[in-house]
Design an enzyme around this catalytic site. Structure first.
Site, PDB file in Angstrom:
ATOM      1  N   HIS A   1       0.868  -1.188   0.000  1.00 48.66           N
ATOM      2  CA  HIS A   1       0.000   0.000   0.000  1.00 48.66           C
ATOM      3  C   HIS A   1       0.905   1.238   0.000  1.00 48.66           C
ATOM      4  O   HIS A   1       1.965   1.220   0.638  1.00 48.66           O
ATOM      5  CB  HIS A   1      -0.834   0.069   1.295  1.00 48.66           C
ATOM      6  CG  HIS A   1      -2.136  -0.681   1.269  1.00 48.66           C
ATOM      7  ND1 HIS A   1      -2.629  -1.318   2.388  1.00 48.66           N
ATOM      8  CD2 HIS A   1      -3.068  -0.852   0.287  1.00 48.66           C
ATOM      9  CE1 HIS A   1      -3.807  -1.864   2.090  1.00 48.66           C
ATOM     10  NE2 HIS A   1      -4.088  -1.608   0.825  1.00 48.66           N
TER      11      HIS A   1
ATOM     12  N   CYS B   1      -2.367   2.784   9.105  1.00 48.33           N
ATOM     13  CA  CYS B   1      -3.423   1.850   8.675  1.00 48.33           C
ATOM     14  C   CYS B   1      -4.623   1.898   9.607  1.00 48.33           C
ATOM     15  O   CYS B   1      -5.740   1.591   9.195  1.00 48.33           O
ATOM     16  CB  CYS B   1      -2.902   0.419   8.660  1.00 48.33           C
ATOM     17  SG  CYS B   1      -1.493   0.167   7.599  1.00 48.33           S
TER      18      CYS B   1
HETATM   19  N1  ARG Z   1      -4.142  -7.193   6.516  1.00 47.43           N
HETATM   20  C1  ARG Z   1      -4.487  -5.980   5.863  1.00 47.43           C
HETATM   21  C2  ARG Z   1      -4.430  -6.185   4.358  1.00 47.43           C
HETATM   22  O1  ARG Z   1      -3.562  -6.858   3.917  1.00 47.43           O
HETATM   23  C3  ARG Z   1      -3.575  -4.861   6.285  1.00 47.43           C
HETATM   24  C4  ARG Z   1      -4.001  -3.520   5.783  1.00 47.43           C
HETATM   25  C5  ARG Z   1      -3.047  -2.430   6.173  1.00 47.43           C
HETATM   26  N2  ARG Z   1      -3.587  -1.165   5.907  1.00 47.43           N
HETATM   27  C6  ARG Z   1      -2.962  -0.147   5.336  1.00 47.43           C
HETATM   28  N3  ARG Z   1      -3.557   1.002   5.280  1.00 47.43           N
HETATM   29  N4  ARG Z   1      -1.771  -0.304   4.809  1.00 47.43           N
HETATM   30  O2  ARG Z   1      -5.257  -5.689   3.629  1.00 47.43           O
END
Ligand code: ARG
Length: 261
Positions: free
Chosen positions: A160, A254
């Site tokens: 991300h 996150c």
């Molecule tokens: N387990 C989640 C996923 O893989 C983690 C999300 C993390 N969020 C972020 N804003 N980077 O989607």
């Protein structure tokens, strides 16, 4: 923010997630509350979205939408395990009376979008390559009426945008160049000549998954190198422990969706 009431690692959709590594649920809740308290102590208002059973990643509230100038551009998750979170976020924005626009394109909200109100008159940065589709960048630009700069992510550990780049204030950013394609690195260098450059160790410690109010930079306590870099640049680092949420592949940023009226 969304309390980690149902947080577990029961599937693996990013390289950080290992279903064989146990999560300490009580510690996760405790750490999350400390993050919330930290934001409140700094004078911020925190709204909560109600967690739902069967949605263990809902604690990563940043992924549910992207809000600019009072308009919420909804999320559409890449993975089916998280798909239902989008509906819960939509209900939150509807209940609070925000203008909500449902997306046609796959995008994971603030996970892959960020906004710098004072950079070039108001600039959106957007990541693609793993979760958000590049077609969502054009959609976001049409919905939000701000220029969107597309940046290609190339390292699966930094899947991300918010794991690889963070706004430090309303106009400047910190980022790890190695998470981006060579062309996107050039774009970032052109747009942000004064950026703080993070290295792989900083990024790996989730040091870029930070929340800044322009003065205080809240970041994972493991990211000591990043804390020193932001301090040297005149910001005040505020460290929080988030070891359990790291097991899901996330940290400070996150867990926080920013509401921009
Ligand atoms: N387990 C989640 C996923 O893989 C983690 C999300 C993390 N969020 C972020 N804003 N980077 O989607």
């Amino acid at each position: 923010m969304c309390p980690p009431e149902y947080f577990t690692v029961e599937y693996a959709i990013n390289p950080w997630m290992d279903t064989a590594t146990p999560v300490d649920p009580e510690l996760a809740v405790k750490q999350w509350h400390q993050l919330r308290e930290t934001l409140l102590d700094l004078g911020h208002t925190v709204h909560e979205i109600t967690p739902e059973p069967g949605l263990p990643d809902m604690v990563y509230a940043a992924n549910g939408a992207f809000v600019v100038d009072g308009t919420s551009y909804g999320a559409r998750f890449r993975h089916r395990q998280r798909a239902a979170e989008a509906t819960a976020h939509r209900a939150f924005y509807d209940a609070y009376g925000w203008r909500f626009v449902a997306p046609a394109e796959t995008n994971e909200g603030e996970g892959d979008f960020t906004y710098l109100p004072d950079a070039y008159g108001g600039l959106i940065l957007a990541g693609y390559g793993f979760r958000t589709s590049s077609t969502a960048h054009a959609e976001a630009q049409e919905v939000l009426g701000r220029p969107v700069v597309s940046l290609r992510l190339v390292d699966p550990r930094f899947y991300h945008l918010d794991t690889a780049l963070a706004p430090l204030d309303d106009q400047n950013v910190a980022y790890f160049p190695g998470a981006f394609s060579v062309a996107s690195q050039r774009v970032l260098a052109q747009l942000f000549p004064d950026a703080i450059l993070a290295d792989e160790t900083d990024a790996f410690a989730f040091g870029l998954n930070l929340v800044s109010d322009g003065r205080h930079v809240i970041l994972n306590s493991e990211a000591t190198g990043m804390a020193a870099k932001v301090a040297a640049a005149g910001y005040t680092p505020v460290q929080v422990e988030l070891s359990e949420l790291k097991k899901g592949g996330g940290s400070v940023k996150c867990c926080v969706a920013e509401l921009r009226p």
